[in-house]
Design a protein around this motif. Structure first.
Motif, short mmCIF file in Angstrom:
data_model
loop_
_atom_site.label_atom_id
_atom_site.label_comp_id
_atom_site.label_asym_id
_atom_site.label_seq_id
_atom_site.Cartn_x
_atom_site.Cartn_y
_atom_site.Cartn_z
N ILE A 95 4.27 14.85 12.84
CA ILE A 95 4.18 14.63 11.40
C ILE A 95 5.21 15.54 10.74
O ILE A 95 5.35 16.71 11.10
N GLU A 103 4.98 9.92 10.93
CA GLU A 103 4.67 9.92 9.49
C GLU A 103 5.46 11.01 8.77
O GLU A 103 5.69 12.09 9.32
N GLU A 115 4.06 6.29 4.44
CA GLU A 115 4.39 7.42 5.29
C GLU A 115 5.15 7.04 6.56
O GLU A 115 5.82 7.88 7.16
N TYR A 167 -5.54 10.78 4.41
CA TYR A 167 -5.22 10.82 5.83
C TYR A 167 -6.44 10.54 6.70
O TYR A 167 -6.38 9.75 7.65
#
Length: 241
Positions: A5, A80, A109, A229
């Motif tokens: 991420i 993401e 994302e 999330y």
């Protein structure tokens, strides 16, 4: 695509402390890489608008401040991308139409990234004054009010040191900021029963506060990100642990 991420922050110091705390408590099984844009939302809009083919990751990687951090990575290394910026309504180049345009542009994302805005600034996370008073807490947003000092003067002291944030503090802030989000959008100060879009939140900030008396309801981007999330049900379960 890898399981990494990417967190993109407007600044370097405060945001990275928040990221470190979030990763330790909620993402111990994921790799989070952080980088900084070191400029405001409006300059990001200008750069993106100037080149319709510009990729968010390429822009960030080309910046000197991120060169070492992002050198080992390509865009495909990140599942993401999340961007965290301040509203900064007092900036000389502030433009609410551009804010809405950015929220509509950065809305996925897995593509260019998803944008989350703190109202008025990242320090909103620390600006906790008590559950009931926080519901109606708002500040002037079209002038420089020295917000960092205001937070230092008004917030409960245990919320000022980000290094000390443990699960209990996060649980309090998640519940209160998400209840505040629900209050802004639905006029009910309680934990939401649904996810809310970032442009939806901004439009309610605009019609209820910014356009009315040039204030903004204090609201942090980070609890909103966690809500999106993990989802409503999973986040509630994490809070109950």
């Amino acid at each position: 695509m890898d399981n990494n991420i990417l967190f993109v922050f407007e600044g370097e110091k405060t945001e990275k402390l928040v990221s470190k705390s979030i990763k330790r408590i909620y993402f111990d099984d994921r790799t989070i890489i952080t980088c900084a844009y070191c400029n405001n939302l409006y300059n990001l809009h200008r750069e993106i608008s100037a080149d319709e083919d510009l990729d968010t990751f390429s822009l960030l990687k080309s910046m000197g401040i991120n060169r070492d951090i992002l050198a080992p990575y390509d865009r495909t290394d990140f599942a993401e991308i999340f961007l965290f910026f301040d509203y900064d309504g007092h900036d000389t180049v502030a433009d609410d139409d551009k804010v809405l345009a950015m929220l509509n542009f950065f809305n996925e994302e897995t593509e260019q990234g998803k944008l989350y805005i703190s109202y008025p600034m990242v320090e909103a996370l620390k600006h906790f004054t008590g559950n009931e008073s926080f519901r109606d807490l708002k500040v002037k947003c079209k002038e420089n009010i020295n917000y960092k000092k205001l937070v230092s003067d008004e917030a409960h002291k245990e919320f000022l040191q980000l290094n000390n944030y443990e699960r209990e503090i996060w649980n309090t802030l998640i519940i209160c900021h998400l209840s505040k989000m629900n209050h802004i959008v639905e006029d009910v100060y309680k934990f939401p029963i649904r996810l809310m879009f970032q442009d939806e939140i901004f439009e309610h900030q605009l019609t209820k506060y910014i356009s009315v008396d040039q204030t903004t309801a204090v609201l942090s981007a980070f609890p909103l990100f966690l809500h999106d999330y993990f989802g409503n049900k999973s986040l509630i379960e994490k809070i109950k642990k």
